[in-house]
Design an enzyme around this catalytic site. Structure first.
Site, PDB file in Angstrom:
ATOM      1  CB  SER A  89      -0.875   0.014   1.243  1.00  0.00           C
ATOM      2  OG  SER A  89      -1.504   1.272   1.364  1.00  0.00           O
ATOM      3  CE1 TYR A 139      -3.672  -2.206   5.541  1.00  0.00           C
ATOM      4  CE2 TYR A 139      -3.049   0.013   4.874  1.00  0.00           C
ATOM      5  CZ  TYR A 139      -3.524  -1.244   4.553  1.00  0.00           C
ATOM      6  OH  TYR A 139      -3.843  -1.542   3.255  1.00  0.00           O
TER       7      TYR A 139
HETATM    8  N1  LIG Z   1      -8.878  -0.293  -0.657  1.00  0.00           N
HETATM    9  C1  LIG Z   1      -7.808   0.494  -0.614  1.00  0.00           C
HETATM   10  O1  LIG Z   1      -7.921   1.724  -0.655  1.00  0.00           O
HETATM   11  C2  LIG Z   1      -6.426  -0.120  -0.553  1.00  0.00           C
HETATM   12  C3  LIG Z   1      -5.348   0.736  -0.657  1.00  0.00           C
HETATM   13  C4  LIG Z   1      -4.067   0.199  -0.629  1.00  0.00           C
HETATM   14  C5  LIG Z   1      -3.904  -1.168  -0.466  1.00  0.00           C
HETATM   15  N2  LIG Z   1      -5.004  -1.994  -0.342  1.00  0.00           N
HETATM   16  C6  LIG Z   1      -4.762  -3.417  -0.190  1.00  0.00           C
HETATM   17  O2  LIG Z   1      -5.427  -4.105  -1.238  1.00  0.00           O
HETATM   18  C7  LIG Z   1      -5.698  -5.431  -0.811  1.00  0.00           C
HETATM   19  C8  LIG Z   1      -7.133  -5.773  -1.145  1.00  0.00           C
HETATM   20  O3  LIG Z   1      -7.987  -5.066  -0.267  1.00  0.00           O
HETATM   21  P1  LIG Z   1      -9.376  -4.473  -0.694  1.00  0.00           P
HETATM   22  O4  LIG Z   1      -9.202  -3.019  -0.836  1.00  0.00           O
HETATM   23  O5  LIG Z   1      -9.918  -5.210  -1.822  1.00  0.00           O
HETATM   24  O6  LIG Z   1     -10.249  -4.665   0.616  1.00  0.00           O
HETATM   25  P2  LIG Z   1     -11.120  -5.903   1.106  1.00  0.00           P
HETATM   26  O7  LIG Z   1     -12.284  -6.109   0.232  1.00  0.00           O
HETATM   27  O8  LIG Z   1     -11.354  -5.650   2.545  1.00  0.00           O
HETATM   28  O9  LIG Z   1     -10.183  -7.148   0.896  1.00  0.00           O
HETATM   29  C9  LIG Z   1      -9.343  -7.630   1.843  1.00  0.00           C
HETATM   30  C10 LIG Z   1      -9.579  -9.130   1.907  1.00  0.00           C
HETATM   31  O10 LIG Z   1      -8.649  -9.710   2.779  1.00  0.00           O
HETATM   32  C11 LIG Z   1      -9.290 -10.764   3.401  1.00  0.00           C
HETATM   33  N3  LIG Z   1      -8.683 -11.111   4.668  1.00  0.00           N
HETATM   34  C12 LIG Z   1      -8.513 -10.321   5.741  1.00  0.00           C
HETATM   35  N4  LIG Z   1      -7.964 -11.026   6.731  1.00  0.00           N
HETATM   36  C13 LIG Z   1      -7.797 -12.284   6.259  1.00  0.00           C
HETATM   37  C14 LIG Z   1      -7.294 -13.463   6.814  1.00  0.00           C
HETATM   38  N5  LIG Z   1      -6.834 -13.517   8.066  1.00  0.00           N
HETATM   39  N6  LIG Z   1      -7.278 -14.582   6.063  1.00  0.00           N
HETATM   40  C15 LIG Z   1      -7.744 -14.556   4.804  1.00  0.00           C
HETATM   41  N7  LIG Z   1      -8.239 -13.463   4.232  1.00  0.00           N
HETATM   42  C16 LIG Z   1      -8.260 -12.341   4.956  1.00  0.00           C
HETATM   43  C17 LIG Z   1     -10.696 -10.305   3.630  1.00  0.00           C
HETATM   44  O11 LIG Z   1     -11.540 -11.441   3.672  1.00  0.00           O
HETATM   45  P3  LIG Z   1     -12.820 -11.574   4.648  1.00  0.00           P
HETATM   46  O12 LIG Z   1     -13.996 -11.208   3.809  1.00  0.00           O
HETATM   47  O13 LIG Z   1     -12.819 -13.010   5.030  1.00  0.00           O
HETATM   48  O14 LIG Z   1     -12.603 -10.642   5.788  1.00  0.00           O
HETATM   49  C18 LIG Z   1     -10.953  -9.448   2.428  1.00  0.00           C
HETATM   50  O15 LIG Z   1     -11.671 -10.140   1.433  1.00  0.00           O
HETATM   51  C19 LIG Z   1      -5.377  -5.493   0.662  1.00  0.00           C
HETATM   52  O16 LIG Z   1      -4.107  -6.057   0.856  1.00  0.00           O
HETATM   53  C20 LIG Z   1      -5.355  -4.034   1.049  1.00  0.00           C
HETATM   54  O17 LIG Z   1      -4.542  -3.816   2.193  1.00  0.00           O
HETATM   55  C21 LIG Z   1      -6.251  -1.490  -0.401  1.00  0.00           C
END
Ligand SMILES: NC(=O)c1ccc[n+]([C@@H]2O[C@H](COP(=O)([O-])OP(=O)(O)OC[C@H]3O[C@@H](n4cnc5c(N)ncnc54)[C@H](OP(=O)(O)O)[C@@H]3O)[C@@H](O)[C@H]2O)c1
Ligand SMILES: Cc1cc2nc3c(=O)[nH]c(=O)nc-3n(C[C@H](O)[C@H](O)[C@H](O)COP(=O)(O)OP(=O)(O)OC[C@H]3O[C@@H](n4cnc5c(N)ncnc54)[C@H](O)[C@@H]3O)c2cc1C
Lengths: 248, 443
Positions: free
Chosen positions: A141, A154
């Site tokens: 990130s 984080y």
């Molecule tokens: N959205 C943003 O603005 C942003 C910005 C920079 C980086 N990111 C990164 O992008 C990636 C994708 O995130 P996203 O934005 O798509 O958000 P998201 O929909 O919340 O996706 C994160 C996923 O990680 C899973 N997860 C969390 N803890 C877990 C565990 N212990 N074991 C297995 N799965 C787990 C969650 O599954 P559950 O449904 O089971 O909880 C969720 O589906 C992440 O690494 C996030 O940090 C996001």
């Protein structure tokens, strides 16, 4: 030979866009790993119907550190060999709570760093031992580029993950396994739903498109959308004594 | 969860709402368990307030295909999938929607909840005739599947039930086989309403699809001059399926901002309608056109609803029985013309028999007009028209309605009591509610 990708954290919209794109444009079968992976059955059915590729579900919890070593073998058993592993899962958590309660801090660190680093190690070993070209994509990130008062737990875990991926890239360079580090800015996903102070929010589709283009061009580090590279350049260059007073 | 200003396609009325997006079917139960009243929301392509409530669950992310059985000609999909998306999947495989509204942007769930009709209503009825099964979550969080055989009451009330009986999360539809994505179209220019209706009755046996575009600003003897469009799925013109079964292209020209109010006065509308009418030089033309311009001509202009300005507009759609239908339509068109209530579009169709509790169609004519909401005096005027419609034994369409008072509604829908009875058994606490249902005493 069928190309196959393993996506960890497949409920993320970014992971789903990656899976759809890999299947529809690059002829990949996909292994969708997540907690309560059964809930992804509709998504898997849709992907298979539209693209004719196989989509297999796999149960996976990044916090179950004992089980992580078995993951590559489990994936192979349900679907077959895979040449691309994408670590998408992550947990934003609540910074305020993490300052008060150790369990929240641990959850943030263990999901974004410990769990990710461990599973990456097992995946790397599997790909090396397979002895064929392959790749790893890890999602960090922009929050990992500089510690900020408002989300440094984080941020530090994501920053550590970026360092880990950098080391891994250098370790695997001689094995024909490419490692891409992705640093997204704000993305419109459940992680950011309802949060204040977001700007320049990108769609998961855009981010996934950028990721696969960068992967196929063998880029090492991707900021997506591209302008975040320059935003972070500016943010990193602000002297600490000034940054302290900005309360970011 | 977001707090935002929502409206239907007519941009009137507006409601500030908490919009929760369900990303997995389990979220539906979780939201319901949190208490309060709810309304499932599709893509807000209904015109009035049928899709509005202070707390809604958006179905748009539950948009997956679940099953496709070409041997039986059925598809099962989640309710939030749009018709646009369904067509992209179905057409290249040689299948088409059995019934489609005049835009491809509604969701499947929204089409089921409004029990939509298409240009083939006189032959095929509404969408309900092609539904094998509905998979739902009820007010108490329980999951249930219904069909004409299982829980027939729930099935009957949900189709056309405007989201008030429960949330449809998936449905199984019977499809129409096509060999080509093209339509053999015949368009006939007619000088009057009577002539248009005449063309309908002469051609119905040969064309499953029919519609007439009416210039309702033409007065006197020209009143109701129209272009009648008839069509049927074409036979393949070549033996290459990839040339025949081509899907529509995405993208449209959009109206990038709200046009200022005065742009659309009766003179500009008149000019538009005259152009539309005279575009066709010959009286009777036969061509082969793609399904996209035939079924969805307005989709070519994104956000066309904005041309009516910020105050929005009302769509007035009614159906009246055949017997004195001509006189009633003429009367209503004359009153609208006399008022200068600019109508950009006027669409005439004929309808056949229809069952269903809150079903809109009945054997007769249906006319749909867009009416700009220059000020609120238009509302009592339309309610006066409603009285004429009721006196003629007709009714107004809930998917278009924003202004009907409860007493008029009660005089239009004879199936209402039965609907209310079923609603009370599946939703005794009245958890599903829309702005419209509150106004109409439906919840
Ligand atoms: N959205 C943003 O603005 C942003 C910005 C920079 C980086 N990111 C990164 O992008 C990636 C994708 O995130 P996203 O934005 O798509 O958000 P998201 O929909 O919340 O996706 C994160 C996923 O990680 C899973 N997860 C969390 N803890 C877990 C565990 N212990 N074991 C297995 N799965 C787990 C969650 O599954 P559950 O449904 O089971 O909880 C969720 O589906 C992440 O690494 C996030 O940090 C996001
Ligand atoms: C240009 C244009 C042309 C049209 N032409 C026609 C036509 O020819 N024939 C016709 O019949 N209609 C026509 N319509 C109306 C349109 O088809 C219907 O209003 C349809 O209901 C819109 O679907 P939606 O997904 O946008 O639903 P919304 O407008 O969001 O909701 C409509 C209703 O469906 C309910 N609903 C939505 N999803 C669900 C669900 N999953 N479970 C339960 N209830 C749900 C809502 O609660 C609400 O009561 C037209 C509309 C436009 C804009």
């Amino acid at each position: 030979m069928t190309r196959r990708a393993l996506l960890l954290g497949a409920k993320s919209p970014i992971a789903q866009e990656l899976a759809s794109r890999l299947a529809s444009r690059h002829d990949y079968d996909v292994i969708l790993a997540a907690r309560n992976s059964m809930q992804l059955a509709p998504f898997a059915a849709d992907l298979s119907l539209r693209t004719g590729r196989r989509a297999v579900l796999l149960e996976f919890d990044a916090l179950d550190t004992e089980a992580l070593a078995r993951l590559p073998e489990q994936a192979r058993a349900v679907a077959g060999d895979f040449d691309l592993a994408v670590v998408v899962f992550g947990y934003l958590g609540d910074q305020r709570r993490a300052e008060e309660q150790a369990d929240e801090a641990l959850r943030i660190i263990n999901t974004n760093y410990t769990g990710a680093a461990l599973v990456l190690t097992h995946l790397a070993n599997y790909l090396v031992q397979r002895g064929q070209p392959g790749g790893i994509i890890g999602i960090g990130s922009v929050a990992g580029d500089r510690g900020r008062g408002s989300n440094y737990v984080y941020g530090s875990a994501k920053g550590a993950l970026a360092l880990f991926l950098q080391g891994l890239r250098n370790r695997l360079a001689g094995n024909g396994i490419h490692v891409l580090t992705v640093k997204p800015g704000f993305v419109d996903t459940p992680m950011t739903e309802g949060l204040d102070g977001l700007f320049l929010v990108a769609s998961p589709e855009r981010v996934a498109r950028d990721i696969l283009a960068a992967y196929h061009r063998r880029r090492n580090v991707l900021y997506t959308p591209w302008f975040w590279r320059y935003i972070m350049l500016v943010i990193r260059s602000i002297p600490e004594r000034v940054f302290k007073r900005l309360h970011l | 969860m977001g707090h935002r200003l929502t409206s239907g396609w007519g941009l009137y009325p507006t409601v500030t709402a908490h919009v929760h997006t369900a990303r997995l079917p389990v979220h539906l139960k979780q939201l319901l368990a949190a208490g309060g009243t709810w309304l499932p929301q599709g893509n807000c392509r209904s015109y009035g307030d049928g899709c509005l409530a202070p707390q809604v669950v958006s179905m748009l992310a539950l948009n997956h295909l679940l099953d496709f059985d070409p041997s039986r000609g059925t598809v099962r999909a989640q309710a939030g999938i749009t018709l646009d998306d369904l067509l992209r999947f179905l057409v290249p495989r040689g299948w088409f929607l059995p019934v489609t509204p005049g835009t491809k942007f509604p969701t499947l769930g929204g089409c089921l909840a409004a029990d939509v009709h298409g240009k083939n209503h006189h032959l095929d009825g509404t969408l309900r005739n092609f539904v094998e099964q509905l998979d739902m979550v009820l007010a108490d969080g329980s999951e249930i599947s219904c069909s004409p055989q299982d829980h027939p009451d729930l099935f009957r009330a949900t189709l056309g039930g405007m989201g008030l009986t429960g949330i449809i999360y998936a449905a199984t539809l019977r499809l129409r086989r096509i060999e080509s994505a093209f339509i053999d179209m015949r368009s006939v220019r007619t000088g009057s309403l009577a002539e248009a209706v005449q063309v309908f009755s002469e051609t119905h046996a040969n064309y499953p699809y029919s519609v007439a575009w009416i210039d309702c600003l033409a007065r006197g003897r020209q009143l109701g001059r129209a272009i009648v469009m008839l069509g049927d799925h074409a036979a393949p013109a070549s033996d290459q399926p990839d040339r025949e079964l081509t899907v529509h292209r995405s993208g449209s020209v959009s109206v990038p901002f709200f046009l200022p109010g005065p742009t659309l006065n009766r003179w500009t509308v008149k000019a538009f309608n005259t152009l539309y009418y005279h575009r066709q030089w010959r009286r009777d033309v036969r061509t082969r056109v793609h399904y996209d311009p035939f079924f969805y001509p307005l989709d070519a202009i994104g956000n066309w609803n904005r041309i009516y300005g910020r105050k929005g507009f009302l769509q007035y759609q009614f159906v009246i029985p055949f017997n004195n239908g001509m006189e009633v339509m003429t009367d209503i068109l004359e009153r609208i013309a006399a008022r200068g209530a600019a109508s950009f579009l006027a669409v005439l169709k004929t309808m056949g028999p229809q069952d269903g509790l809150l079903a809109f169609p009945m054997p007769g004519y249906t006319l749909a007009l867009d009416i700009r909401r220059s000020d609120d005096s238009i509302i009592p005027f339309l309610r006066e028209l409603n009285e004429t419609v009721i006196a003629a034994g007709g009714r107004n369409y809930l998917a278009k309605d924003a202004i009907m008072p409860r007493d008029q509604f009660e005089r239009m829908y004879p199936g209402l009591e039965e609907f209310r009875r079923i609603k009370r058994t599946v939703d005794p606490e009245g958890r599903f509610k829309s702005t419209q249902s509150a106004r109409l005493g439906l919840s």
